[in-house]
Motif scaffolding. Structure first.
Motif, PDB file in Angstrom:
ATOM      1  N   UNK A 272      -9.035 -24.046  93.987  1.00 33.65           N
ATOM      2  CA  UNK A 272      -8.324 -23.428  92.867  1.00 33.65           C
ATOM      3  C   UNK A 272      -7.532 -24.429  92.040  1.00 33.65           C
ATOM      4  N   UNK A 273      -7.222 -25.579  92.614  1.00 31.84           N
ATOM      5  CA  UNK A 273      -6.466 -26.600  91.905  1.00 31.84           C
ATOM      6  C   UNK A 273      -6.435 -27.866  92.739  1.00 31.84           C
ATOM      7  N   UNK A 274      -6.049 -28.986  92.116  1.00 30.59           N
ATOM      8  CA  UNK A 274      -6.084 -30.272  92.807  1.00 30.59           C
ATOM      9  C   UNK A 274      -4.813 -31.073  92.520  1.00 30.59           C
TER      10      UNK A 274
ATOM     11  N   UNK B  74     -12.267 -25.907  84.449  1.00 31.24           N
ATOM     12  CA  UNK B  74     -11.165 -24.953  84.586  1.00 31.24           C
ATOM     13  C   UNK B  74     -10.294 -25.141  85.802  1.00 31.24           C
ATOM     14  N   UNK B  75     -10.327 -26.338  86.410  1.00 31.36           N
ATOM     15  CA  UNK B  75      -9.521 -26.598  87.601  1.00 31.36           C
ATOM     16  C   UNK B  75      -8.253 -27.342  87.195  1.00 31.36           C
ATOM     17  N   UNK B  76      -7.080 -26.743  87.373  1.00 29.97           N
ATOM     18  CA  UNK B  76      -5.840 -27.437  87.023  1.00 29.97           C
ATOM     19  C   UNK B  76      -5.575 -28.621  87.947  1.00 29.97           C
ATOM     20  N   UNK B  77      -5.006 -29.685  87.384  1.00 29.59           N
ATOM     21  CA  UNK B  77      -4.685 -30.900  88.145  1.00 29.59           C
ATOM     22  C   UNK B  77      -3.221 -31.239  87.934  1.00 29.59           C
ATOM     23  N   UNK B  78      -2.564 -31.616  89.020  1.00 29.89           N
ATOM     24  CA  UNK B  78      -1.221 -32.185  88.939  1.00 29.89           C
ATOM     25  C   UNK B  78      -1.278 -33.560  89.585  1.00 29.89           C
ATOM     26  N   UNK B  79      -0.926 -34.591  88.823  1.00 31.30           N
ATOM     27  CA  UNK B  79      -0.859 -35.946  89.358  1.00 31.30           C
ATOM     28  C   UNK B  79       0.526 -36.184  89.934  1.00 31.30           C
ATOM     29  N   UNK B  80       0.590 -36.947  91.022  1.00 30.94           N
ATOM     30  CA  UNK B  80       1.892 -37.300  91.576  1.00 30.94           C
ATOM     31  C   UNK B  80       1.923 -38.784  91.932  1.00 30.94           C
TER      32      UNK B  80
ATOM     33  N   UNK C  13       1.565 -26.853  90.595  1.00 31.93           N
ATOM     34  CA  UNK C  13       0.139 -26.517  90.628  1.00 31.93           C
ATOM     35  C   UNK C  13      -0.073 -25.016  90.817  1.00 31.93           C
ATOM     36  N   UNK C  14       0.691 -24.398  91.712  1.00 28.92           N
ATOM     37  CA  UNK C  14       0.527 -22.961  91.946  1.00 28.92           C
ATOM     38  C   UNK C  14       0.915 -22.150  90.713  1.00 28.92           C
ATOM     39  N   UNK C  15       1.877 -22.653  89.938  1.00 29.24           N
ATOM     40  CA  UNK C  15       2.223 -22.004  88.672  1.00 29.24           C
ATOM     41  C   UNK C  15       1.021 -22.012  87.731  1.00 29.24           C
ATOM     42  N   UNK C  16       0.327 -23.150  87.663  1.00 27.33           N
ATOM     43  CA  UNK C  16      -0.840 -23.273  86.784  1.00 27.33           C
ATOM     44  C   UNK C  16      -1.988 -22.392  87.271  1.00 27.33           C
TER      45      UNK C  16
ATOM     46  N   UNK D 174      -1.193 -18.795  86.377  1.00 25.45           N
ATOM     47  CA  UNK D 174      -1.295 -18.561  84.933  1.00 25.45           C
ATOM     48  C   UNK D 174      -2.746 -18.438  84.490  1.00 25.45           C
ATOM     49  N   UNK D 175      -3.632 -19.190  85.174  1.00 23.16           N
ATOM     50  CA  UNK D 175      -5.082 -19.177  84.910  1.00 23.16           C
ATOM     51  C   UNK D 175      -5.455 -19.615  83.497  1.00 23.16           C
ATOM     52  N   UNK D 176      -4.558 -20.246  82.798  1.00 20.76           N
ATOM     53  CA  UNK D 176      -4.843 -20.737  81.453  1.00 20.76           C
ATOM     54  C   UNK D 176      -4.825 -22.253  81.466  1.00 20.76           C
ATOM     55  N   UNK D 177      -5.810 -22.867  80.799  1.00 24.20           N
ATOM     56  CA  UNK D 177      -5.829 -24.323  80.699  1.00 24.20           C
ATOM     57  C   UNK D 177      -5.137 -24.784  79.415  1.00 24.20           C
TER      58      UNK D 177
END
Length: 340
Positions: free
Chosen positions: A121-123, A144-150, A308-311, A314-317
């Protein structure tokens, strides 16, 4: 007891009812009699039936799995980040799939393809040192996969980031060395295509400038591993005017520098002070113990996963990316002098 993966069809066949009846009984559907529900649930429990997670994800378009790509698992900072990720993911009903790039671009490429195939669902990503091409991350976004870099983030992509305040951390490290009487401070730096490396070098430079210390380019070398420190620190010690302090970009490099300095017969911190970045077990067990910067990896993991869970929810890119910053803390130990 039945062995192997039990399906709804297996339970239906054993009880002589339809698969759809079993499915509805397991969901406590009001149209199914109490007697049938009891029989279905009893057999499901006896046979250790588990719902097919893949089938459920296909129906719901959600896998409830998030992927994580990190350079190395054994590094204290990244293991701390994982603990934060796991906490938020578990509390939110998500499972975590972890991949290690081993500082390799090719491995990182394979990792992203595996996560894409797994319908995560996300990365969450901390890039490898080798990564200079970012098309594999663009492909994730296109799917459509949200990404959060850290920590190690991608400047060329408009993305959400959670970073350590590397500039301020480096500044405070060098300021501490100056405050304790150091005059010629070397910097063992990270590769400069990484924002992390740029910010720590800038923090180093600005601390010297603020205190009116000359910046000697001979004291700045790319050196960000234990092995590189063993190879390159002797060059610093052989300069006509050797450094009286070393600021290393991470704790393993600092530990390598410490080993070289002691082998050369120099005292730490009396002859050379050493300070690192990341407060892991290595910093605590060296002799002397290393002064360092605590990066608060657990907090980085918490913040990155929350974002990431917020994104995902929301399901919007189509959103405005944000960057969240975690402050560092100076941890003073025996490898640096006391303030004069």
């Amino acid at each position: 007891m039945r062995s192997g993966q039990v399906t709804i069809k297996d339970i239906a066949k054993e009880l002589g009812i339809s698969a759809s009846t079993v499915s509805r009984a397991l969901k406590d559907h009001p149209d199914i009699s109490v007697k049938t529900k009891e029989a279905v649930n009893a057999l499901a429990k006896a046979w250790h039936y588990k719902p097919n997670a893949v089938a459920l994800s296909l129906r719901s378009s959600k896998s409830n799995v998030i992927g994580v790509i990190i350079p190395e698992i054994v590094h204290h900072f990244f293991s701390s980040v994982i603990s934060g990720i796991e906490k938020i993911a578990h509390d939110g009903g998500y499972n975590v799939m972890i991949f290690q790039s081993d500082e390799s671009y090719e491995r990182e490429l394979d990792n992203t393809q595996a996560l894409l195939s797994s319908r995560v669902d996300g990365i969450l990503v901390s890039m490898s040192k080798e990564t200079k091409d970012y098309d594999h991350f663009r492909e994730l976004r296109r799917n459509g996969i949200p990404i959060v870099f850290f920590d190690r983030i991608c400047n060329e992509l408009s993305s959400d980031n959670v970073i350590v305040d590397d500039f301020t951390g480096a500044f405070s490290a060098v300021q501490h060395l100056i405050d304790t009487g150091c005059k010629r401070i070397a910097h063992l730096s990270a590769p400069q295509h990484m924002l992390l490396g740029q910010n720590r070098l800038q923090g180093y430079r600005q601390a010297l400038i603020k205190n009116k210390h000359k910046i000697d380019e001979d004291l700045i070398i790319k050196c960000d591993s234990f092995d590189e420190a063993k190879e390159l620190v002797p060059l610093l010690l052989n300069l006509p005017e050797r450094p009286d302090a070393i600021f290393a970009v991470n704790e393993l490099t600092a530990a390598g520098a410490l080993s070289v300095v002691k082998k050369a017969g120099l005292r730490v911190p009396e002859d050379i002070s050493i300070i690192g970045f990341t407060d892991g077990i290595v910093s605590r067990v060296t002799d002397p113990a290393l002064t360092t910067l605590e990066q608060h990896g657990h907090e980085v993991g918490l913040k990155a996963t929350e974002l990431l869970l917020e994104r995902i929810k929301d399901r919007s890119m189509d959103y405005e990316p944000v960057t969240r910053v975690v402050k560092t803390s100076l941890v003073v130990r025996e490898s640096t002098r006391y303030k004069e």
